[in-house]
Design a protein around this motif. Sequence first.
Motif, PDB file in Angstrom:
ATOM      1  N   ASP A   1       0.836  -1.198   0.000  1.00 28.86           N
ATOM      2  CA  ASP A   1       0.000   0.000   0.000  1.00 28.86           C
ATOM      3  C   ASP A   1       0.878   1.258   0.000  1.00 28.86           C
ATOM      4  O   ASP A   1       0.662   2.190  -0.789  1.00 28.86           O
ATOM      5  N   LEU A   2       1.893   1.253   0.864  1.00 31.07           N
ATOM      6  CA  LEU A   2       2.817   2.394   0.922  1.00 31.07           C
ATOM      7  C   LEU A   2       3.593   2.528  -0.390  1.00 31.07           C
ATOM      8  O   LEU A   2       3.792   3.638  -0.899  1.00 31.07           O
ATOM      9  N   ALA A   3       4.029   1.409  -0.949  1.00 26.97           N
ATOM     10  CA  ALA A   3       4.798   1.442  -2.197  1.00 26.97           C
ATOM     11  C   ALA A   3       3.989   2.053  -3.341  1.00 26.97           C
ATOM     12  O   ALA A   3       4.530   2.794  -4.174  1.00 26.97           O
ATOM     13  N   VAL A   4       2.695   1.756  -3.388  1.00 23.64           N
ATOM     14  CA  VAL A   4       1.846   2.342  -4.426  1.00 23.64           C
ATOM     15  C   VAL A   4       1.756   3.855  -4.251  1.00 23.64           C
ATOM     16  O   VAL A   4       1.841   4.620  -5.228  1.00 23.64           O
ATOM     17  N   ARG A   5       1.601   4.301  -3.033  1.00 27.32           N
ATOM     18  CA  ARG A   5       1.557   5.751  -2.779  1.00 27.32           C
ATOM     19  C   ARG A   5       2.855   6.414  -3.244  1.00 27.32           C
ATOM     20  O   ARG A   5       2.826   7.476  -3.873  1.00 27.32           O
ATOM     21  N   ILE A   6       3.976   5.783  -2.931  1.00 24.40           N
ATOM     22  CA  ILE A   6       5.272   6.334  -3.336  1.00 24.40           C
ATOM     23  C   ILE A   6       5.390   6.359  -4.855  1.00 24.40           C
ATOM     24  O   ILE A   6       5.814   7.355  -5.452  1.00 24.40           O
ATOM     25  N   ALA A   7       5.010   5.256  -5.503  1.00 21.00           N
ATOM     26  CA  ALA A   7       5.128   5.157  -6.957  1.00 21.00           C
ATOM     27  C   ALA A   7       4.260   6.183  -7.661  1.00 21.00           C
ATOM     28  O   ALA A   7       4.680   6.819  -8.639  1.00 21.00           O
ATOM     29  N   GLN A   8       3.031   6.350  -7.194  1.00 20.42           N
ATOM     30  CA  GLN A   8       2.132   7.296  -7.838  1.00 20.42           C
ATOM     31  C   GLN A   8       2.580   8.739  -7.612  1.00 20.42           C
ATOM     32  O   GLN A   8       2.430   9.589  -8.492  1.00 20.42           O
ATOM     33  N   SER A   9       3.173   9.001  -6.441  1.00 19.21           N
ATOM     34  CA  SER A   9       3.721  10.334  -6.186  1.00 19.21           C
ATOM     35  C   SER A   9       4.913  10.619  -7.098  1.00 19.21           C
ATOM     36  O   SER A   9       5.035  11.718  -7.663  1.00 19.21           O
ATOM     37  N   TYR A  10       5.770   9.633  -7.284  1.00 18.21           N
ATOM     38  CA  TYR A  10       6.998   9.811  -8.079  1.00 18.21           C
ATOM     39  C   TYR A  10       6.711   9.930  -9.568  1.00 18.21           C
ATOM     40  O   TYR A  10       7.294  10.761 -10.267  1.00 18.21           O
ATOM     41  N   THR A  11       5.789   9.099 -10.073  1.00 14.12           N
ATOM     42  CA  THR A  11       5.552   9.049 -11.521  1.00 14.12           C
ATOM     43  C   THR A  11       4.459   9.998 -11.987  1.00 14.12           C
ATOM     44  O   THR A  11       4.399  10.349 -13.174  1.00 14.12           O
ATOM     45  N   GLY A  12       3.566  10.364 -11.078  1.00 16.39           N
ATOM     46  CA  GLY A  12       2.411  11.143 -11.488  1.00 16.39           C
ATOM     47  C   GLY A  12       1.357  10.309 -12.189  1.00 16.39           C
ATOM     48  O   GLY A  12       0.363  10.842 -12.690  1.00 16.39           O
ATOM     49  N   GLY A  13       1.547   8.997 -12.234  1.00 17.20           N
ATOM     50  CA  GLY A  13       0.595   8.096 -12.870  1.00 17.20           C
ATOM     51  C   GLY A  13      -0.235   7.339 -11.864  1.00 17.20           C
ATOM     52  O   GLY A  13      -0.003   7.402 -10.655  1.00 17.20           O
ATOM     53  N   GLN A  14      -1.202   6.594 -12.388  1.00 15.72           N
ATOM     54  CA  GLN A  14      -2.090   5.780 -11.547  1.00 15.72           C
ATOM     55  C   GLN A  14      -2.104   4.309 -11.952  1.00 15.72           C
ATOM     56  O   GLN A  14      -2.444   3.445 -11.153  1.00 15.72           O
ATOM     57  N   GLY A  15      -1.739   4.011 -13.197  1.00 15.10           N
ATOM     58  CA  GLY A  15      -1.893   2.663 -13.738  1.00 15.10           C
ATOM     59  C   GLY A  15      -0.991   1.626 -13.085  1.00 15.10           C
ATOM     60  O   GLY A  15       0.188   1.876 -12.828  1.00 15.10           O
ATOM     61  N   ILE A  16      -1.565   0.439 -12.849  1.00 17.51           N
ATOM     62  CA  ILE A  16      -0.854  -0.658 -12.186  1.00 17.51           C
ATOM     63  C   ILE A  16      -0.963  -1.918 -13.044  1.00 17.51           C
ATOM     64  O   ILE A  16      -2.051  -2.265 -13.510  1.00 17.51           O
ATOM     65  N   ILE A  17       0.163  -2.618 -13.219  1.00 19.88           N
ATOM     66  CA  ILE A  17       0.195  -3.853 -14.005  1.00 19.88           C
ATOM     67  C   ILE A  17       0.633  -5.002 -13.107  1.00 19.88           C
ATOM     68  O   ILE A  17       1.664  -4.910 -12.426  1.00 19.88           O
ATOM     69  N   VAL A  18      -0.171  -6.076 -13.118  1.00 20.65           N
ATOM     70  CA  VAL A  18       0.115  -7.277 -12.317  1.00 20.65           C
ATOM     71  C   VAL A  18      -0.168  -8.509 -13.163  1.00 20.65           C
ATOM     72  O   VAL A  18      -0.749  -8.425 -14.250  1.00 20.65           O
ATOM     73  N   THR A  19       0.205  -9.664 -12.657  1.00 25.45           N
ATOM     74  CA  THR A  19      -0.115 -10.912 -13.352  1.00 25.45           C
ATOM     75  C   THR A  19      -1.540 -11.366 -13.008  1.00 25.45           C
ATOM     76  O   THR A  19      -2.148 -10.894 -12.048  1.00 25.45           O
TER      77      THR A  19
END
Length: 442
Positions: free
Chosen positions: A131-149
């Motif tokens: 959950d924290l990693a997603v917040r960090i990633a979205q803050s850094y990239t300015g994006g929202q999209g997530i890719i998983v298997t």
Amino acid sequence: MVTDTGMVNAFVEGAAELDAATAAMIADRKKLLGPAYRLFYQRPVHFVRGEGAWLYDPEGNAYLDAYNNVTSIGHCHPKVVEAVSRQMATLTTNTRYLHDSVLRYADRLLATMPEGIGHFMFTCTGSDANDLAVRIAQSYTGGQGIIVTETAYHGITQTVAAFSPSLGENVPLGAHVRTVPAPDSYRSATGDVGAEFAAGVQAAIRDLQRHGIKPALFICDGIFSSDGVFDGPAGFLKGAVEAIRVAGGIYIADEVQSGFGRTGDAMWGFQRHGVVPDLVTMGKPMGNGYPVAGVAGRPEVLAEFGRKARYFNTFGGNAVAAEAAMAVLEAIQSEGLVENARETGRYLKDGIQALASLHPCIGDVRGAGLFLGVEIVSDRVAKTPDAAMTTRIVNGLRDERVLISACAKAANVLKIRPPLIFTRDQADILVERLDRVLSRCA
């Protein structure tokens, strides 16, 4: 009444006859805990004690635990028990006060990471970390999209459940989430698993962009544990990682399952693939049963999040958690448990592969270190998944007092994940009893 739980290897009420004590305890769980919890096995097991790779029921019967990676270095490891007890009797406080335990642990853990990963943030659980990693990633990239298997599991918070397809159809995926087929070496159409997987990630990126969603991250665990345990060939992740970075997103390595020496090749699962993540999340095995987890990352990726937001977690990084985690890391490094995972894992894998010549339901044996997947099929030529046989095998082993589970989109892969202290003698017990169960099931 029999109901569909939607979970592999779940207890289904009414599917098997239970003894009076077990039935009463299940009734009490339903009364007191409500309807959302699930149990393993057609005949659930009651445990009262654990030691090493063994769990014990109230009658003193020993069960070989070849599944529970929470206690990654074995149940009640004395180093962890002593560390937690000592610190609990001394001080429990959070990261808003200065304390050296959290610093010593962060320094030692980061020393196991590739150059470039320089910060560590503490959480309580793997779900919390993702959950924290997603917040960090979205803050850094300015994006929202997530890719998983397609059958990934990454946690249970609202944010993380939205990109955990293995939770089932009743837990909807987010509109910003795209799934890609797992890197299935057993059924690969071309034999080039890396190229196929990268193409899947590239297609997911294009679809996000077509819908006006900027990609933020691609996340996977290094052994694809819920998808069916796919281990190789080593290096196949490189194309997928390159694709998400070209699109402006980042790569998150979820090491809850494949980290802390589990794969036997290195401390971290991603190291098998020659890639350096932007963020690394970890959880269950980190404290050997004590709730401690975290996110490691590149300082430049964490910088923007840290500038905008304060981070605090009451129990993430408390003194007791830090000491538990330190005891686990010291045990892994001082007791040679990465090497044991490699050597004992290879021995166990060879033993199971030998059974394939005797039992045609074994279609494939794969995995790395002490994390193995055994594909169960009804037709080897057609590679037809056999979920019913898989369920019989898992429950047959439970009756033989060996604990494993199952996974994969078709629910037909035996999931074998013993503690890192697993011995050759215990591997022999597992193989011998698996042989017996396979013979009965046939």
